[in-house]
Enzyme design. Structure first.
Site, PDB file in Angstrom:
ATOM      1  N   SER A  79      31.907  61.592  21.890  1.00 55.39           N
ATOM      2  CA  SER A  79      33.207  60.992  21.566  1.00 55.39           C
ATOM      3  C   SER A  79      33.218  60.299  20.202  1.00 55.39           C
ATOM      4  CB  SER A  79      33.601  59.967  22.639  1.00 55.39           C
ATOM      5  OG  SER A  79      34.788  59.315  22.242  1.00 55.39           O
TER       6      SER A  79
ATOM      7  N   THR B  84      38.316  59.688  29.582  1.00 58.01           N
ATOM      8  CA  THR B  84      38.231  61.099  29.207  1.00 58.01           C
ATOM      9  C   THR B  84      37.639  61.928  30.343  1.00 58.01           C
ATOM     10  OG1 THR B  84      37.636  62.625  27.420  1.00 58.01           O
ATOM     11  CG2 THR B  84      36.015  60.925  27.955  1.00 58.01           C
TER      12      THR B  84
ATOM     13  N   LYS C 213      40.521  61.717  34.080  1.00 60.94           N
ATOM     14  CA  LYS C 213      41.913  61.376  33.747  1.00 60.94           C
ATOM     15  C   LYS C 213      42.848  61.382  34.955  1.00 60.94           C
ATOM     16  CE  LYS C 213      41.695  62.767  28.930  1.00 60.94           C
ATOM     17  NZ  LYS C 213      42.095  63.704  27.890  1.00 60.94           N
TER      18      LYS C 213
ATOM     19  N   ASN D 199      44.983  58.394  30.157  1.00 63.65           N
ATOM     20  CA  ASN D 199      43.835  58.371  29.242  1.00 63.65           C
ATOM     21  C   ASN D 199      43.668  56.985  28.621  1.00 63.65           C
ATOM     22  OD1 ASN D 199      46.010  58.377  27.457  1.00 63.65           O
ATOM     23  ND2 ASN D 199      44.860  59.478  25.897  1.00 63.65           N
TER      24      ASN D 199
ATOM     25  N   ASP E 257      48.029  61.287  25.669  1.00 61.82           N
ATOM     26  CA  ASP E 257      47.721  62.685  25.328  1.00 61.82           C
ATOM     27  C   ASP E 257      49.007  63.458  25.052  1.00 61.82           C
ATOM     28  OD1 ASP E 257      44.966  62.598  25.495  1.00 61.82           O
ATOM     29  OD2 ASP E 257      44.905  63.178  27.606  1.00 61.82           O
TER      30      ASP E 257
ATOM     31  N   ALA F 263      44.090  73.128  33.926  1.00 61.28           N
ATOM     32  CA  ALA F 263      45.102  72.413  34.713  1.00 61.28           C
ATOM     33  C   ALA F 263      44.573  71.034  35.107  1.00 61.28           C
ATOM     34  CB  ALA F 263      45.485  73.221  35.949  1.00 61.28           C
ATOM     35  N   GLY F 264      43.628  70.509  34.312  1.00 62.69           N
ATOM     36  CA  GLY F 264      43.075  69.178  34.576  1.00 62.69           C
ATOM     37  C   GLY F 264      43.949  68.106  33.936  1.00 62.69           C
TER      38      GLY F 264
ATOM     39  N   ARG G 102      41.056  78.301  36.050  1.00 61.11           N
ATOM     40  CA  ARG G 102      39.993  78.873  36.898  1.00 61.11           C
ATOM     41  C   ARG G 102      40.354  78.738  38.380  1.00 61.11           C
ATOM     42  NH1 ARG G 102      34.234  76.043  36.475  1.00 61.11           N
ATOM     43  NH2 ARG G 102      35.541  74.282  37.085  1.00 61.11           N
TER      44      ARG G 102
ATOM     45  N   GLY H 168      40.674  70.028  17.446  1.00 59.38           N
ATOM     46  CA  GLY H 168      41.105  68.895  18.265  1.00 59.38           C
ATOM     47  C   GLY H 168      41.172  67.547  17.560  1.00 59.38           C
TER      48      GLY H 168
END
Ligand code: ATR
Length: 266
Positions: A14, A61, A65, A85, A99, A123-124, A145, A229
C-alpha cells in the site's frame, strides 16, 4: 499525535501511508498514518481496538471492504454500496466509501463515461463501489469468478452479469474494461490476455502493485488505451483525507509523493 492507518491483507504494497503522511507534513498536521496487516477473523477487534486506542481514522482495503461495514455506522452512500474503505472514529464509528468518487474522477480524466458499455471484472468491495458509481451513467456488465455474487451485483445496479469464460461474447461491444479483482496484485497474472482484448478498449486496472500489471501489458499489446490504479488511489485517498480532517486535500503534494516512489529522480 493523531493516528491513522490502513487495514488489509495483503497490505505491504500500500502507498496510502506515503500519500497521507506527505499531506500531513505539508499541512503541518501532527499525525501519522501506518499500515496494519490484519487476519480476517480479527477484523472486528482491529476496528474496535483502534477506536478504543483513540485512532482518528482508518482506510480499509482487500479483503475487508464488505465485512468492515458491519462494525461501523455507514453513511447513506456506503450503505447503498454495501462496502466501505474509510472509517472515521469519534463519538461513533462512522463508515464511508470514497472508492466511488475515486473511480469516477480517475476515469473521467481520460474518457467520456456517459452511455458507454463498461465491463467490470469482480464483485467484491471495490467492484461494488465502481458498479454503483458508474451505473448512473453507463451500461454495466459484471463478470465474476463466483457467478452468483456477480449476478447479485448486476441486478442491484441494473446491469447484466456474464460468466468469466464467456466474456469473449460481448468484448467487441465493450468500451471500458475495469479490473476490480485482486488478480495481478503482486503477481504476473491476468484474467484476460491480449487475444481477448481489442484496440478500441480503455483498460483500467485498479491494482497498482505492480503499476503496470499483466492486464495492462496485454492491453498495450493490442494498442488499447490503459489507465493504471494510481489516479484512483489518489482520488479516493484525497476524499478520505477530507472526511478525516475537514481540510481540502493537497492533491498535487500527494501525487508527487507517489510519483517519487515510482521514479526517485522525478
Ligand atoms: P476488494 O475489497 O478489493 O474488492 P475483495 O472484496 O476481496 O477485494 O474482492 C476480490 C475480488 O477478486 C472478488 O470479485 C473475487 O472473486 P470472488 O467473488 O469469486 O471471490 C476476485 N478474485 C480474487 N481472486 C481471484 C481469482 N484468482 N480469479 C478470479 N477472481 C478472483
Amino acid at each position: 499525535m493523531k493516528i491513522f492507518g490502513i487495514i488489509g491483507n495483503p497490505v505491504e504494497h500500500s502507498l496510502s501511508p506515503l500519500m497521507h503522511n506527505s499531506a500531513f507534513k505539508y499541512l503541518n498536521i501532527d499525525a501519522t498514518y501506518f499500515k496494519f496487516k490484519v487476519d480476517f477473523e480479527k477484523l472486528k477487534y482491529a476496528i474496535l481496538g483502534a477506536d478504543s486506542l483513540g485512532f482518528c481514522g482508518l482506510n480499509v482495503t482487500v479483503p475487508f471492504k464488505e465485512e468492515a461495514i458491519n462494525y461501523t455506522n455507514p453513511d447513506k452512500l456506503a450503505e447503498q454500496i454495501g462496502a466501505i474503505n474509510t472509517i472515521k472514529f469519534g463519538k461513533k464509528i462512522e463508515g464511508f466509501n470514497t472508492d466511488a468518487i475515486g473511480v469516477f474522477m480517475a476515469l473521467k480524466e481520460i474518457t467520456e463515461i456517459k452511455d458507454r458499455n463498461i465491463l467490470i471484472l469482480g464483485a467484491g468491495g471495490a467492484a461494488k463501489a465502481i458498479a454503483y458509481a458508474l451505473s448512473k451513467y453507463a451500461r454495466i456488465f459484471i463478470a465474476n469468478r463466483t457467478f452468483k455474487k456477480g449476478s447479485d451485483l448486476a441486478k442491484k445496479v441494473g446491469g447484466e452479469s456474464i460468466k468469466l469464460e464467456e466474456v469473449f461474447n460481448i468484448i467487441k461491444s465493450v468500451d471500458i474494461l475495469i479490473n476490480a479483482t485482486t488478480v495481478g496484485l503482486n503477481e504476473d497474472k491476468s484474467l484476460l490476455y491480449h487475444e481477448d482484448l481489442h484496440k478500441d478498449l480503455i483498460v483500467f486496472d485498479l491494482v497498482y502493485s505492480p503499476v503496470k500489471t499483466r492486464l495492462l501489458k496485454e492491453a498495450e499489446m493490442v494498442g488499447a488505451k490503459t489507465l493504471n490504479g494510481i489516479k484512483m488511489l489518489l482520488y479516493q485517498g484525497a476524499a478520505s483525507f477530507e472526511i478525516w480532517t475537514g481540510i481540502k486535500a493537497p492533491i498535487s503534494i500527494m501525487e508527487d509523493a507517489i510519483s517519487r516512489f515510482f521514479d526517485p529522480v522525478y
